[in-house]
Design a protein around this motif. Structure first.
Motif, short mmCIF file in Angstrom:
data_model
loop_
_atom_site.label_atom_id
_atom_site.label_comp_id
_atom_site.label_asym_id
_atom_site.label_seq_id
_atom_site.Cartn_x
_atom_site.Cartn_y
_atom_site.Cartn_z
N ASP A 117 0.83 -1.20 0.00
CA ASP A 117 0.00 0.00 0.00
C ASP A 117 0.87 1.26 0.00
O ASP A 117 0.53 2.25 -0.66
CB ASP A 117 -0.92 0.00 1.22
N SER A 118 1.97 1.20 0.77
CA SER A 118 2.88 2.35 0.80
C SER A 118 3.50 2.59 -0.58
O SER A 118 3.65 3.74 -1.02
CB SER A 118 3.97 2.13 1.84
N ARG A 119 3.86 1.48 -1.23
CA ARG A 119 4.43 1.61 -2.57
C ARG A 119 3.42 2.23 -3.53
O ARG A 119 3.76 3.16 -4.30
CB ARG A 119 4.87 0.24 -3.09
N LYS A 120 2.18 1.73 -3.45
CA LYS A 120 1.15 2.28 -4.32
C LYS A 120 0.89 3.76 -3.97
O LYS A 120 0.64 4.58 -4.86
CB LYS A 120 -0.14 1.48 -4.18
N TRP A 121 0.93 4.04 -2.67
CA TRP A 121 0.73 5.43 -2.23
C TRP A 121 1.84 6.32 -2.79
O TRP A 121 1.57 7.44 -3.25
CB TRP A 121 0.72 5.47 -0.71
N GLU A 122 3.07 5.81 -2.77
CA GLU A 122 4.19 6.58 -3.29
C GLU A 122 4.03 6.78 -4.81
O GLU A 122 4.31 7.87 -5.34
CB GLU A 122 5.50 5.86 -2.99
N ASN A 125 1.55 9.38 -5.27
CA ASN A 125 2.13 10.70 -4.99
C ASN A 125 3.00 11.18 -6.16
O ASN A 125 2.98 12.37 -6.51
CB ASN A 125 2.97 10.63 -3.72
N GLN A 126 3.76 10.23 -6.72
CA GLN A 126 4.57 10.61 -7.87
C GLN A 126 3.71 11.04 -9.05
O GLN A 126 4.01 12.01 -9.75
CB GLN A 126 5.47 9.44 -8.27
N ARG A 127 2.62 10.30 -9.25
CA ARG A 127 1.69 10.70 -10.31
C ARG A 127 1.11 12.08 -10.04
O ARG A 127 0.97 12.91 -10.94
CB ARG A 127 0.57 9.67 -10.43
N LEU A 128 0.77 12.30 -8.74
CA LEU A 128 0.23 13.61 -8.38
C LEU A 128 1.27 14.71 -8.60
O LEU A 128 0.93 15.83 -9.03
CB LEU A 128 -0.23 13.60 -6.92
#
Length: 281
Positions: A117-122, A125-128
């Motif tokens: 989940d943290s990886r997906k969150w990161e 964030n990178q996409r954002l």
């Protein structure tokens, strides 16, 4: 004649009188018979005493054997119970080890999910970040639409904050309830007396309960000084409404106004931001 002379005369004449005069001898024997037991009677009494002593020894030996038998039986029973308790304890240890291994396995699995989940969150964030860079480039090109575009971004940010709070709340609820046996509740109750907001309104409270320990938790994208006072009044409202004491008050927020920190300290509110860790429940 004085008493001493009479005694001396008796001691002198009595042996002769006993030897020579049968009447005196019989008189003397009858007189002293009360103080001396004939030999045969003494022997009988002695035999009776010895027999009683023998019976006493036999009875004591029987009681001793009985006591020994009971003691050995008691020892055997205690040894049996001890072996039984050892078996139960070994089984208990094995069961605890199995549960511990199962808990470790689930914990590792949750850690893997959390890392994923943290990886997906990161990645999000990178996409954002890329989207934000693109938005800034677009803003530079279309200055005439600047105000409308900023309003649109503000609305998206607010919606993202709400969605993030809901997602974190749901994830925290699932982890605590499924892995740690903690009850997590999101309460929406009406404050008729206006304790929280100064007027009657709906109040939302996140509550964590474990073994009688009540923890109120505030999940927000940002916290101001006034928000800290509102959260403290929520705790007061909850205690009055449910007649239960609040053990801890926790704020989980990535952005906390520095002016809110001393307020939280005075009100006994624990703050956990992006670099902090929540203490063990």
């Amino acid at each position: 004649m004085i008493e001493a002379e009479i005694r001396a005369l008796i001691q002198k004449e009595l042996p002769r009188a006993i030897a020579e005069e049968p009447a005196i001898r019989d008189f003397v024997l009858r007189t002293v018979s009360e103080y001396y037991t004939p030999k045969t009677e003494f022997d009988q009494k002695f035999d009776r005493v010895m027999a009683e002593l023998q019976r006493d020894r036999e009875e004591q030996a029987r009681k001793w054997d009985e006591s020994n038998r009971k003691f050995y039986a008691f020892q055997a029973e205690q040894a049996r119970k001890w072996d039984e308790n050892n078996q139960k304890f070994d089984a208990f240890q094995a069961e605890q080890a199995r549960k511990w291994d199962e808990s470790n396995r689930k914990w590792e699995e949750n850690n893997r999910k959390w890392e994923e989940d943290s990886r997906k969150w990161e990645e999000n964030n990178q996409r954002l970040d890329r989207m934000e860079a693109q938005n800034h480039a677009t803003l530079a090109e279309i200055q005439k639409a600047n105000r409308r575009y900023e309003s649109t971004i503000g609305a998206l940010g607010s919606r993202w904050g709400l969605y993030s709070e809901a997602s974190f709340r749901n994830g925290l609820k699932a982890i605590l309830e499924e892995s740690f046996g903690v009850e997590v509740m999101n309460l929406n109750e009406y404050d008729h007396n206006g304790v929280v907001f100064g007027r009657p309104d709906q109040v939302e409270i996140d509550v964590i309960v474990k073994n009688g320990v009540v923890i109120l938790c505030e999940l927000k994208s940002s916290m101001s000084k006034s928000d800290m006072y509102v959260f403290d009044r929520k705790a007061t409202f909850y205690e009055n409404f449910h007649q239960r004491s609040v053990t801890r008050k926790i704020v989980i927020c990535p952005m906390v106004d520095h002016r809110a920190l001393p307020v939280a300290d005075n009100l006994g509110i624990e703050i956990y931001s992006y670099s902090d860790q929540v203490k063990e429940l």
